[in-house]
Design an enzyme around this catalytic site. Sequence first.
Site, mmCIF file in Angstrom:
data_model
loop_
_atom_site.group_PDB
_atom_site.id
_atom_site.type_symbol
_atom_site.label_atom_id
_atom_site.label_comp_id
_atom_site.label_asym_id
_atom_site.label_seq_id
_atom_site.Cartn_x
_atom_site.Cartn_y
_atom_site.Cartn_z
ATOM 1 N N TYR A 119 0.883 -1.174 0.017
ATOM 2 C CA TYR A 119 0.057 0.044 0.025
ATOM 3 C C TYR A 119 0.956 1.396 0.089
ATOM 4 O O TYR A 119 0.576 2.346 -0.491
ATOM 5 C CB TYR A 119 -0.998 -0.049 1.191
ATOM 6 C CG TYR A 119 -1.864 1.200 1.268
ATOM 7 C CD1 TYR A 119 -2.992 1.450 0.224
ATOM 8 C CD2 TYR A 119 -1.783 1.945 2.493
ATOM 9 C CE1 TYR A 119 -3.653 2.607 0.334
ATOM 10 C CE2 TYR A 119 -2.440 3.128 2.344
ATOM 11 C CZ TYR A 119 -3.460 3.497 1.377
ATOM 12 O OH TYR A 119 -4.071 4.509 1.474
ATOM 13 N N TYR B 84 -1.921 -2.838 9.498
ATOM 14 C CA TYR B 84 -3.284 -2.945 10.170
ATOM 15 C C TYR B 84 -3.075 -3.852 11.254
ATOM 16 O O TYR B 84 -3.905 -3.668 12.216
ATOM 17 C CB TYR B 84 -4.100 -3.302 9.226
ATOM 18 C CG TYR B 84 -4.291 -2.719 7.984
ATOM 19 C CD1 TYR B 84 -5.060 -1.293 8.284
ATOM 20 C CD2 TYR B 84 -3.908 -2.588 6.628
ATOM 21 C CE1 TYR B 84 -5.412 -0.396 7.295
ATOM 22 C CE2 TYR B 84 -3.944 -1.832 5.553
ATOM 23 C CZ TYR B 84 -4.793 -0.773 5.908
ATOM 24 O OH TYR B 84 -4.986 0.349 4.952
ATOM 25 N N ARG C 103 -5.566 -1.167 -0.826
ATOM 26 C CA ARG C 103 -6.651 -1.164 0.048
ATOM 27 C C ARG C 103 -7.836 -1.819 -0.643
ATOM 28 O O ARG C 103 -8.894 -1.869 -0.058
ATOM 29 C CB ARG C 103 -7.341 0.540 -0.214
ATOM 30 C CG ARG C 103 -6.278 1.447 0.534
ATOM 31 C CD ARG C 103 -7.030 1.562 2.332
ATOM 32 N NE ARG C 103 -6.399 2.401 2.564
ATOM 33 C CZ ARG C 103 -5.578 2.354 3.908
ATOM 34 N NH1 ARG C 103 -5.300 1.323 4.342
ATOM 35 N NH2 ARG C 103 -5.220 3.595 4.439
#
Length: 151
Positions: A6, A123, A41
């Site tokens: 990302y 994350y 994403r």
Amino acid sequence: MIVPGYGLAVAQAQFAVADIAKKLKAMGKKVRFGIHPVAGRMPGQLNVLLAEASVPYDMVFEMDEINDEFEDTDVTIVIGASDTVSSAAEDDPNCSIYGMPVLRVWKSKNVFVSKRTIGSTGYAGMENPILYKENVEVVLGDAHDTCEALR
């Protein structure tokens, strides 16, 4: 092997990375891109960015196609990926991503990880343990700037 994540998308470094790959290939190096299915994403985001930068499709491999090749890879460059290349997913049963399939970049002979800062997490909310492995060098800075410097 080049493993984008990302962070490559955020930095818009796909064109510089495509040029790096092109130059390496012109030097006779075997260049491949390893893509995690959930990198970015949304699934397929990295594939689209690489296609936008005119990376040939025959250089882009999905995780299941490429994961066994890391042990025979001299150099892997990780650009903006964290959880998708975290050894904790295989080694740490207390990790929130334990059991998630990951690209086993740490099995390469040499790994260069482009990151903005040490201490930033993916994350999973934890720092990636590969950053502290003996065969890993961390290159700090914006992915776009770093790739442009290598270009």
